[in-house]
Design a protein around this motif. Structure first.
Motif, short mmCIF file in Angstrom:
data_model
loop_
_atom_site.label_atom_id
_atom_site.label_comp_id
_atom_site.label_asym_id
_atom_site.label_seq_id
_atom_site.Cartn_x
_atom_site.Cartn_y
_atom_site.Cartn_z
N VAL A 1 68.79 28.78 59.79
CA VAL A 1 69.96 29.57 60.17
C VAL A 1 69.87 31.02 59.67
O VAL A 1 70.83 31.77 59.78
CB VAL A 1 71.28 28.94 59.66
N GLY A 2 68.73 31.38 59.12
CA GLY A 2 68.52 32.78 58.74
C GLY A 2 69.37 33.25 57.58
O GLY A 2 69.79 34.40 57.54
N CYS A 3 69.65 32.38 56.60
CA CYS A 3 70.51 32.77 55.49
C CYS A 3 69.77 33.54 54.40
O CYS A 3 70.38 34.20 53.58
CB CYS A 3 71.21 31.55 54.90
N PHE A 4 68.44 33.38 54.36
CA PHE A 4 67.58 34.09 53.40
C PHE A 4 67.83 33.71 51.94
O PHE A 4 67.43 34.46 51.04
CB PHE A 4 67.69 35.61 53.56
N MET A 5 68.45 32.56 51.70
CA MET A 5 68.59 32.13 50.29
C MET A 5 67.20 31.87 49.71
O MET A 5 66.95 32.12 48.53
CB MET A 5 69.47 30.88 50.18
N GLY B 1 65.79 35.03 48.44
CA GLY B 1 66.41 35.44 47.17
C GLY B 1 65.98 34.59 46.00
O GLY B 1 65.89 35.07 44.88
N PHE B 2 65.74 33.31 46.24
CA PHE B 2 65.47 32.38 45.14
C PHE B 2 63.99 32.14 44.88
O PHE B 2 63.65 31.46 43.92
CB PHE B 2 66.20 31.04 45.37
N THR C 1 75.29 34.57 58.08
CA THR C 1 74.73 33.55 57.19
C THR C 1 74.03 34.15 55.98
O THR C 1 73.60 33.42 55.11
CB THR C 1 73.70 32.68 57.93
N GLN C 2 73.93 35.47 55.93
CA GLN C 2 73.07 36.08 54.93
C GLN C 2 73.77 36.34 53.60
O GLN C 2 73.13 36.45 52.56
CB GLN C 2 72.48 37.40 55.45
N GLY D 1 71.49 33.52 62.41
CA GLY D 1 72.10 34.54 61.56
C GLY D 1 72.69 35.73 62.28
O GLY D 1 73.36 36.55 61.65
N GLN E 1 72.14 44.78 61.88
CA GLN E 1 71.74 43.55 61.19
C GLN E 1 71.01 43.84 59.88
O GLN E 1 71.10 43.10 58.92
CB GLN E 1 70.86 42.69 62.11
N ASN F 1 71.20 41.98 56.22
CA ASN F 1 70.08 41.25 55.61
C ASN F 1 69.81 41.73 54.20
O ASN F 1 69.68 40.94 53.26
CB ASN F 1 68.80 41.45 56.44
N ILE G 1 70.29 39.47 50.76
CA ILE G 1 69.17 39.10 49.89
C ILE G 1 69.40 39.64 48.49
O ILE G 1 69.12 38.98 47.48
CB ILE G 1 67.84 39.61 50.48
N HIS H 1 71.72 37.25 46.78
CA HIS H 1 71.04 35.98 46.46
C HIS H 1 70.23 36.15 45.18
O HIS H 1 70.24 35.30 44.30
CB HIS H 1 70.09 35.55 47.58
N TYR I 1 77.02 28.35 55.40
CA TYR I 1 75.62 28.73 55.24
C TYR I 1 75.49 30.04 54.49
O TYR I 1 76.24 30.98 54.73
CB TYR I 1 74.95 28.87 56.61
N GLY I 2 74.52 30.09 53.62
CA GLY I 2 74.21 31.35 52.95
C GLY I 2 74.99 31.57 51.67
O GLY I 2 74.84 32.61 51.04
N CYS I 3 75.82 30.58 51.27
CA CYS I 3 76.48 30.82 50.01
C CYS I 3 75.64 30.30 48.86
O CYS I 3 75.58 29.09 48.62
CB CYS I 3 77.88 30.22 49.93
N SER I 4 75.02 31.21 48.17
CA SER I 4 74.16 30.83 47.06
C SER I 4 74.96 30.68 45.76
O SER I 4 74.45 30.21 44.76
CB SER I 4 73.02 31.84 46.88
#
Lengths: 129, 718, 65
Positions: free
Chosen positions: A83-87, A90-91, B93-94, B248, B256, B260, B264, B267, B334-337
């Motif tokens: 889904v392109g979240c990029f976690m 980052g991790f 989602t990012q 995303g 976008q 992004n 990042i 994150h 989605y995307g919640c770190s």
């Protein structure tokens, strides 16, 4: 399980960038270090190589389990589920999960060995352990 | 009955086919209207002027709700609506915390608009299905569900006679029923209430998201105000939203790349620093428990005290080490770190209709642990977890339940009510069995549970009128305001937080202002003007998130390196800039922090006038029960004697020497009431309101909110 | 000496931030310390001696709710 992965010897790296060229050419059909899955960064008096160690930290944070190990233990991204979240970006403890704005999904080393063949000094090689 | 069989028993009452509109810069500009009374499904175009003034989320909620109701509308009137909307940034989602929906309706607790904030996938999935929001109006003749299929472009109202009502079951049933296979379950999000929502005023809405590792539909809650009660009153069992696969860029952002980059960056910040700061990843908002204990702010025994010798039994380490599953991917979008939606797995229930079942429990959030537990004198983590589970599945607000039960327990302890009145329940503080019995009664609609489920506002009336209780004392200890129970913080010693609760539009919820540490511990806002400035900035800033589809926890539950060096670390300036960047990335518009406040002020003032329109938006409604302002009883005074005696000496100028506790309570009380009045004056002035709490014509003109219908309401009061 | 906007009663010339932390029982992991608006590093808590006209802020930067 056996894991196939890149290993590096930075003492041998001369910073020619042929690895980046070969990788980006193979997967994105362009010569662009920003689209390479291996990176060379010039430091003060050495060259840093950023490579994926197939550690699997990215798999653990992926909300859709889009990252999975194949039969060689290589962590691969299933773009359909991503889904392109990029976690993962980052991790990643190695900063080896790559992202470029041209792409909705991130991309990573799949231990294919193309860069090791392009490297003139043997700074990069593939092992299985 | 198998899900397939249940589905076969559905009758389709109305079907609507449509072409799902793609999002552009975060919007489809379409509102979906469903009337379950006469089975009408309509598409509304959202006008540019509405978009400009109301933005989305709670803004849209308030606008469309205003138009649906009139000053005589009650929560159970046909024309009452449930309006939900996420907001333009929702669905990316990012960046952490971008899946929130705001839900609005006329509340069964307060009789004025409630706005409630909820995670899960519904809001983004509505957007991806072509809808910036959903209105549900009317009352069905028999239990129905609404199914919104964003892949096929089809909306139906269907009867659903056989499905369960309780959240954890219905969530599973509908997820399985409408997904073609296991993989597609992640594309389904379900809204449910629960059986207790049918018998109490404090019903919630559960919004689901499918957890692919646990293989279960997880539940997030729109907790405050009784939205679930309204849903069940309309005979709607649930809503299903099915989305195309998520990517995303479905919002079709203007830029976008900045989204992004910002995502990042955050994150990485969370990966590197969360474990050093609040540890949200490991424990979620329950991380606050130890802090509240340390500062004597944990509500105990209906907010009488701030800690308890047994509080350590429900401390952070207990939940992390013994109950919360670690290492899962626990973001509610989605995307919640930051991933604070922790859960307990394989918990065997000890009571009730699901006794013996091993379940997944969503929580406990801090409020649950504090309200279901400490405030009721219960410190057993397993009881807290069991109550948490049943609140979710039965559809009850854990805050209103916790605070209401605590109030009822205090009344029992003081002999205001007795076992005859409670039907045999020994409602003393700490009686876990009694609290569990109450909750099951709420589900069944029987016993004293029904009374507690009415909430404190109505319990006070019942106890005074039917059981001869002293209404003044009940008013003092009745920890509700505007009809809504207080959230779980002991604000007795923080004038700013008393105001934070007291001036909140919906009732005493802490989403608008959480100033208790800044005020009470750090003493950063010592003057009335300082407090008024904080009670202007923070509520406006914090409610901005609810217009955009954002969660505010990633704003301040994680801070970047170097934050301490900034001029105003409490505002987390780098994160504020992140949000401006996200706003630009989605919409293409550059705004400043002042613009953010202004956008929020527009909706905030509109909501205040809406409150006035519905009967509760004036100064008299902003007053606070004394339990939340100071010591009501001798025991409370003596538990903090040193603090209170020195305040008498230094602030009031009265020597406590030789005075009885009763005399000292009286003097302190007068002083604190006066302080609150002065704070009220300062806050209203800062907000541009009259001394009676009415937004002035000048203020509304300045905000561009001098709409004719708004002026019509305020004119009577100015 | 002012501590968190209030006159500090038991001030003695030469006490350090470290002394204040111990005396008032602050949780050193959760605080930020500023003297006259300037951020003080953790390493300097026991070095920086306080003066009569110093304005000290020891704040918990806590999220919540």
């Amino acid at each position: 399980m056996r894991v196939k992965r890149l290993v590096k010897d930075e003492s041998k790296c001369i910073g020619c960038g042929k690895c980046e060229e070969a990788c980006s050419q193979a997967y994105f059909k362009e010569n662009n270090p920003e689209k390479s899955r291996v990176r060379v960064t010039a430091m003060e008096n050495w060259n840093k190589l950023t490579i994926c160690t197939q550690c699997g930290a990215c798999m653990e944070v992926c909300p859709t389990q889009a990252l999975k190990r194949d039969k060689n233990g290589v962590v691969k991204l299933n773009k359909n589920d991503c889904v392109g979240c990029f976690m993962c970006v980052g991790f990643c403890p190695e900063d080896a999960m790559m992202q470029h704005d041209d792409e909705r999904e991130p991309f990573k080393c799949v231990a294919c060995g193309i860069c090791t063949e392009a490297c003139p000094t043997g700074a990069l090689s593939i092992i299985e352990f | 009955m198998e899900n397939k069989e249940m589905r076969n028993k559905h009758k389709i009452l109305m079907e609507y086919k449509y072409e799902p509109k793609s999002l552009k810069h975060g919007y489809t500009d379409k509102m979906l209207y469903v009337n379950v009374g006469d089975n009408r499904i309509e598409e509304k175009d959202i006008p540019e002027e509405v978009k400009e003034k109301f933005i989305g989320g709670k803004g849209y909620g308030m606008r469309y709700l205003w138009d649906a109701v009139n000053p005589d509308t009650k929560w159970d009137s046909e024309e009452n609506e449930i309006v939900m909307s996420a907001g333009p940034i929702a669905g990316i989602t990012q960046y952490p915390g971008t899946g929130k929906t705001l839900v609005c309706s006329i509340s069964p607790m307060t009789d004025i608009p409630i706005d409630s904030n909820v995670g899960g996938y519904v809001g983004p999935y509505l957007k991806f299905s072509g809808w910036d929001g959903l209105e549900i109006q009317g009352k069905a003749k028999e239990d129905v569900i609404i199914v919104i299929d964003g892949i096929e472009g089809k909306i139906t109202i269907e009867t659903a006679p056989e499905e369960s009502v309780d959240g954890h079951l219905l969530g599973e049933q509908l997820t399985e029923m409408y997904a073609k296979d296991e993989h597609e379950k992640r594309q389904i999000s379900v809204i449910t209430a629960g059986t207790a929502a049918e018998h109490t005023r404090m019903g919630i809405l559960n919004f689901s998201f499918y957890d692919i590792r646990r293989k279960v539909a997880r539940l997030k809650q729109a907790g405050r105000g009784g939205l679930g009660t309204v849903l069940r009153n309309k005979k709607v069992k649930g809503v299903v939203v099915k989305s195309k696969p998520v990517k995303g860029d479905l919002n079709n952002p203007f830029d976008q790349s900045i989204i992004n980059k910002t995502g990042i960056k955050l994150h990485k910040e969370i990966a590197n620093h969360d474990h050093e700061q609040n540890n949200m990843h490991k424990i979620g908002t329950a991380a606050l428990i130890d802090t509240m204990i340390e500062f004597d702010l944990l509500p105990v025994h209906n907010f009488q005290y701030g800690t308890h010798k047994d509080a350590v039994k429900m401390g952070n380490k207990v939940f992390i080490n013994k109950y919360l599953t670690q290492g899962m991917v626990d973001g509610c979008w989605y995307g919640c770190s930051l991933a604070c939606a922790k859960a307990v797995d394989d918990f065997e229930l000890k009571t009730g209709p699901y006794k013996g079942h091993k379940v997944v429990i969503d929580g406990p959030e801090y409020e649950n642990a504090a309200g279901l537990g400490a405030n009721c004198g219960i410190f057993n983590p397993e009881t807290i977890l069991e109550l948490n589970f049943y609140c979710d599945t039965y559809g009850i607000d854990t805050i209103s339940y916790g605070t209401s039960t605590a109030f009822a327990m205090e009344c029992f302890e003081r002999g205001i009510i007795n076992k005859e009145i409670t039907g045999g329940l020994e409602l003393k503080f700490g009686n876990e069995e009694a609290s569990l019995e109450l909750i099951h009664q709420m589900s069944k609609g029987e016993g004293f549970g029904k009374v507690v489920g009415q909430g404190i506002h109505r319990m006070k009336k019942i106890f005074a009128e039917e059981h001869g209780a002293d209404p003044d004392f009940l008013f003092d200890i009745g920890t509700e305001q505007k009809g809504l129970e207080y959230a779980e913080y002991v604000c007795k010693e923080s004038l700013a937080q008393q105001g934070g609760f007291g001036f909140t539009n919906k009732g005493p919820q802490h989403d608008e202002a959480w100033l208790i540490v800044m005020d009470m511990v750090n003493n950063q806002i010592p003057t009335f003007e300082d407090k008024a400035e904080a009670l202007h900035y923070y509520p406006m800033f914090r409610t901005w998130f609810g217009l955009l589809g954002l969660c505010k926890l990633p704003w301040n539950d994680i801070v970047p390196e170097g934050n301490a060096k900034t001029d105003e670390p409490a505002k987390i300036p780098e994160h504020v800039q992140n949000y401006l960047d996200l706003y630009y990335g989605i919409t293409g518009k550059t705004i400043t922090p002042e613009d953010m406040v202004r956008q929020s002020e527009k909706v905030y003032n509109f909501q205040r006038v809406f409150n006035i329109r519905m009967g509760k938006g004036l100064r008299a409604n902003d007053k606070s029960p004394y339990r939340m302002m100071g010591p009501v009883t001798k025991e409370e005074y003596e538990s903090r004697q040193e603090r209170y005696d020195s305040q008498l000496k230094e602030k009031v100028g009265v020597d406590p020497e030789g005075k009885s506790t009763e005399e000292k309570i009286k003097i302190l009380r007068e002083y604190r009431y006066d302080q609150y009045e002065q704070l009220t004056d300062a806050v209203y002035k800062r907000r541009g309101w009259s001394n009676n709490g009415v937004p002035t014509k000048e203020k509304l003109q300045d905000l561009g909110m001098d709409l004719p219908e708004v002026l019509e309401v305020i004119e009577k009061h100015l | 000496m002012i501590l968190n906007n209030e006159k500090f009663k038991n001030f003695e010339e030469g006490i350090t931030i470290e002394d204040l932390i111990q005396y008032k029982n602050f949780n050193r992991n959760l605080i930020i310390v500023k003297i006259n608006g300037k951020l003080i590093n953790k390493n300097d808590y026991n070095k920086r001696k306080l003066k009569q006209d110093d304005k000290v802020e020891i704040h918990y930067l806590l999220a919540g709710g």
